[in-house]
Design a protein around this motif. Structure first.
Motif, PDB file in Angstrom:
ATOM      1  N   ARG A  17       0.841  -1.206   0.000  1.00 19.52           N
ATOM      2  CA  ARG A  17       0.000   0.000   0.000  1.00 19.52           C
ATOM      3  C   ARG A  17       0.872   1.251   0.000  1.00 19.52           C
ATOM      4  NH1 ARG A  17      -4.160   1.368  -1.920  1.00 19.52           N
ATOM      5  NH2 ARG A  17      -5.272  -0.381  -1.030  1.00 19.52           N
ATOM      6  N   ASP A  18       1.925   1.288   0.832  1.00 14.04           N
ATOM      7  CA  ASP A  18       2.821   2.452   0.875  1.00 14.04           C
ATOM      8  C   ASP A  18       3.498   2.668  -0.471  1.00 14.04           C
ATOM      9  OD1 ASP A  18       2.141   2.795   3.539  1.00 14.04           O
ATOM     10  OD2 ASP A  18       4.015   1.933   4.311  1.00 14.04           O
ATOM     11  N   THR A  19       3.952   1.592  -1.097  1.00 15.87           N
ATOM     12  CA  THR A  19       4.614   1.703  -2.406  1.00 15.87           C
ATOM     13  C   THR A  19       3.644   2.225  -3.451  1.00 15.87           C
ATOM     14  OG1 THR A  19       6.160  -0.065  -1.861  1.00 15.87           O
ATOM     15  CG2 THR A  19       5.859   0.431  -4.202  1.00 15.87           C
ATOM     16  N   MET A  20       2.424   1.689  -3.462  1.00 19.73           N
ATOM     17  CA  MET A  20       1.427   2.156  -4.433  1.00 19.73           C
ATOM     18  C   MET A  20       1.120   3.636  -4.240  1.00 19.73           C
ATOM     19  SD  MET A  20      -1.054  -1.210  -4.315  1.00 19.73           S
ATOM     20  CE  MET A  20      -2.454  -0.428  -5.051  1.00 19.73           C
ATOM     21  N   GLU A  21       0.972   4.045  -3.005  1.00 23.43           N
ATOM     22  CA  GLU A  21       0.687   5.457  -2.728  1.00 23.43           C
ATOM     23  C   GLU A  21       1.865   6.345  -3.110  1.00 23.43           C
ATOM     24  OE1 GLU A  21      -2.189   6.792  -2.094  1.00 23.43           O
ATOM     25  OE2 GLU A  21      -3.074   4.788  -2.101  1.00 23.43           O
ATOM     26  N   ARG A  22       3.091   5.879  -2.865  1.00 28.56           N
ATOM     27  CA  ARG A  22       4.276   6.659  -3.254  1.00 28.56           C
ATOM     28  C   ARG A  22       4.309   6.856  -4.763  1.00 28.56           C
ATOM     29  NH1 ARG A  22       8.715   5.059  -5.352  1.00 28.56           N
ATOM     30  NH2 ARG A  22       8.491   2.902  -4.689  1.00 28.56           N
ATOM     31  N   ILE A  23       4.048   5.795  -5.518  1.00 26.50           N
ATOM     32  CA  ILE A  23       4.046   5.879  -6.984  1.00 26.50           C
ATOM     33  C   ILE A  23       2.964   6.841  -7.458  1.00 26.50           C
ATOM     34  CG2 ILE A  23       3.561   4.572  -9.095  1.00 26.50           C
ATOM     35  CD1 ILE A  23       4.970   2.175  -7.709  1.00 26.50           C
ATOM     36  N   ARG A  24       1.783   6.749  -6.866  1.00 21.80           N
ATOM     37  CA  ARG A  24       0.696   7.667  -7.256  1.00 21.80           C
ATOM     38  C   ARG A  24       1.089   9.122  -6.993  1.00 21.80           C
ATOM     39  NH1 ARG A  24      -4.850   5.860  -7.497  1.00 21.80           N
ATOM     40  NH2 ARG A  24      -5.363   7.776  -6.390  1.00 21.80           N
ATOM     41  N   ARG A  25       1.748   9.385  -5.841  1.00 22.19           N
ATOM     42  CA  ARG A  25       2.187  10.750  -5.535  1.00 22.19           C
ATOM     43  C   ARG A  25       3.231  11.224  -6.538  1.00 22.19           C
ATOM     44  NH1 ARG A  25       2.210   8.811  -0.358  1.00 22.19           N
ATOM     45  NH2 ARG A  25       4.464   8.607  -0.370  1.00 22.19           N
ATOM     46  N   GLU A  26       4.209  10.358  -6.837  1.00 20.97           N
ATOM     47  CA  GLU A  26       5.276  10.732  -7.770  1.00 20.97           C
ATOM     48  C   GLU A  26       4.723  11.043  -9.160  1.00 20.97           C
ATOM     49  OE1 GLU A  26       7.988   7.445  -7.636  1.00 20.97           O
ATOM     50  OE2 GLU A  26       8.762   7.996  -5.662  1.00 20.97           O
ATOM     51  N   ARG A  27       3.691  10.337  -9.565  1.00 17.47           N
ATOM     52  CA  ARG A  27       3.093  10.544 -10.895  1.00 17.47           C
ATOM     53  C   ARG A  27       2.010  11.609 -10.880  1.00 17.47           C
ATOM     54  NH1 ARG A  27       2.079   4.266 -12.489  1.00 17.47           N
ATOM     55  NH2 ARG A  27       4.253   3.666 -12.671  1.00 17.47           N
TER      56      ARG A  27
END
Length: 130
Positions: A17-27
């Motif tokens: 979940r943290d990784t998915m949220e980080r990717i969404r923020r970066e994009r």
């Protein structure tokens, strides 16, 4: 959604979940943006693109490609490692409509589980089953 267009929801680990949220923020992704968007068009990636990315990842990692290895092999490993859990729950998390497909196609016998089966018989004969 799966290849038949059937959607399901399954929990993920806090790390995922943290990784998915980080990717969404970066994009700068908003709302229901795809985690794996199609490179050339709207929507999600096609399976052939995902397969190409998997092969490219093997090359970059200098891993020799094993014939027959792909996403189904990963799903089989995932399902087999969860044989000790409720088949209904594993099927629901993995996106299988029923436990029959999960158990007949994706879960395989493995030495560790087979040994546990034999030891369980021994435990029952010795009267130490509780």
């Amino acid at each position: 959604a799966d290849k038949l267009g059937r959607e399901w929801k399954a929990p993920v680990t806090p790390e995922v979940r943290d990784t998915m949220e980080r990717i969404r923020r970066e994009r700068l992704a908003v709302g229901n943006a795809y985690l794996f968007p199609a490179p050339e068009s709207e929507g999600h990636i096609r399976v052939d693109v995902a397969r190409r990315w998997l092969l490219q990842a093997e090359r970059l990692a200098k891993i020799e490609h094993q014939p027959g290895f792909g996403f189904h092999a990963l799903r089989r490993r995932w399902a087999t490692k969860r044989k000790h859990l409720s088949a209904k729950d594993v099927a629901a998390c993995g996106g299988w409509k029923n436990t029959a497909t999960l158990q007949q196609v994706y879960q395989f016998p493995d030495p560790q589980t087979m040994q546990e089966v034999v030891l369980e018989d021994r435990t029952l004969r010795l009267g130490t089953d509780g």
